[in-house]
Design a protein around this motif. Sequence first.
Motif, PDB file in Angstrom:
ATOM      1  N   CYS A  23       0.841  -1.193   0.000  1.00 45.01           N
ATOM      2  CA  CYS A  23       0.000   0.000   0.000  1.00 45.01           C
ATOM      3  C   CYS A  23       0.879   1.247   0.000  1.00 45.01           C
ATOM      4  CB  CYS A  23      -0.907   0.012   1.232  1.00 45.01           C
ATOM      5  SG  CYS A  23      -2.157   1.324   1.223  1.00 45.01           S
ATOM      6  N   ALA A  34      -4.054  10.012   0.567  1.00 49.54           N
ATOM      7  CA  ALA A  34      -4.733   8.981  -0.224  1.00 49.54           C
ATOM      8  C   ALA A  34      -3.982   7.662  -0.049  1.00 49.54           C
ATOM      9  CB  ALA A  34      -4.770   9.377  -1.688  1.00 49.54           C
ATOM     10  N   SER A  36      -3.559   3.875  -1.383  1.00 48.24           N
ATOM     11  CA  SER A  36      -3.825   3.044  -2.564  1.00 48.24           C
ATOM     12  C   SER A  36      -3.192   1.669  -2.387  1.00 48.24           C
ATOM     13  CB  SER A  36      -3.246   3.696  -3.817  1.00 48.24           C
ATOM     14  OG  SER A  36      -3.813   4.958  -4.023  1.00 48.24           O
ATOM     15  N   TRP A  37      -4.004   0.637  -2.545  1.00 45.20           N
ATOM     16  CA  TRP A  37      -3.492  -0.733  -2.473  1.00 45.20           C
ATOM     17  C   TRP A  37      -2.695  -1.062  -3.726  1.00 45.20           C
ATOM     18  CZ3 TRP A  37      -3.366  -2.641   2.094  1.00 45.20           C
ATOM     19  CH2 TRP A  37      -4.374  -2.407   3.001  1.00 45.20           C
ATOM     20  N   GLN A  55     -13.273   0.391  -3.731  1.00 46.38           N
ATOM     21  CA  GLN A  55     -12.277   1.109  -4.531  1.00 46.38           C
ATOM     22  C   GLN A  55     -10.854   0.757  -4.077  1.00 46.38           C
ATOM     23  OE1 GLN A  55     -13.057   3.371  -7.087  1.00 46.38           O
ATOM     24  NE2 GLN A  55     -15.115   2.575  -6.792  1.00 46.38           N
ATOM     25  N   PRO A  56      -9.869   0.847  -4.974  1.00 47.33           N
ATOM     26  CA  PRO A  56      -8.481   0.582  -4.587  1.00 47.33           C
ATOM     27  C   PRO A  56      -7.837   1.740  -3.818  1.00 47.33           C
ATOM     28  CG  PRO A  56      -8.591   1.072  -6.917  1.00 47.33           C
ATOM     29  CD  PRO A  56     -10.013   1.015  -6.416  1.00 47.33           C
ATOM     30  N   THR A  57      -8.450   2.947  -3.865  1.00 46.49           N
ATOM     31  CA  THR A  57      -7.905   4.122  -3.183  1.00 46.49           C
ATOM     32  C   THR A  57      -8.946   4.707  -2.244  1.00 46.49           C
ATOM     33  OG1 THR A  57      -6.527   4.625  -5.093  1.00 46.49           O
ATOM     34  CG2 THR A  57      -6.878   6.410  -3.534  1.00 46.49           C
ATOM     35  N   ARG A  58      -8.470   5.177  -1.083  1.00 45.63           N
ATOM     36  CA  ARG A  58      -9.355   5.800  -0.099  1.00 45.63           C
ATOM     37  C   ARG A  58      -8.662   7.026   0.474  1.00 45.63           C
ATOM     38  NH1 ARG A  58     -11.677   2.917   5.358  1.00 45.63           N
ATOM     39  NH2 ARG A  58     -12.628   4.767   6.227  1.00 45.63           N
TER      40      ARG A  58
END
Length: 76
Positions: A23, A34, A36-37, A55-58
């Motif tokens: 991540c 932000a 992101s995995w 979602q892949p981003t938070r």
Amino acid sequence: MANITWKEAPATWTALLDDVPVCTLKCKDIGGCAASWLDGRLWAPPSHMPKAAPQPTRFFTGVEEAKTAVEATLNS
């Protein structure tokens, strides 16, 4: 308990799980961070939008909040 370490670069942190990047946290000039995995994981939709797709981003309000969320996800 997962072996999680953090590698820091200017305005970016990378979570390493057993020395494998999983991540990336990127902090914004305007504030917040932000997450992101990198390994195909997805963040669950926010509670105020239960029908949203994962979602892949938070977005998080700060780096410590983001690190805590990443570590909690990796330890579950």
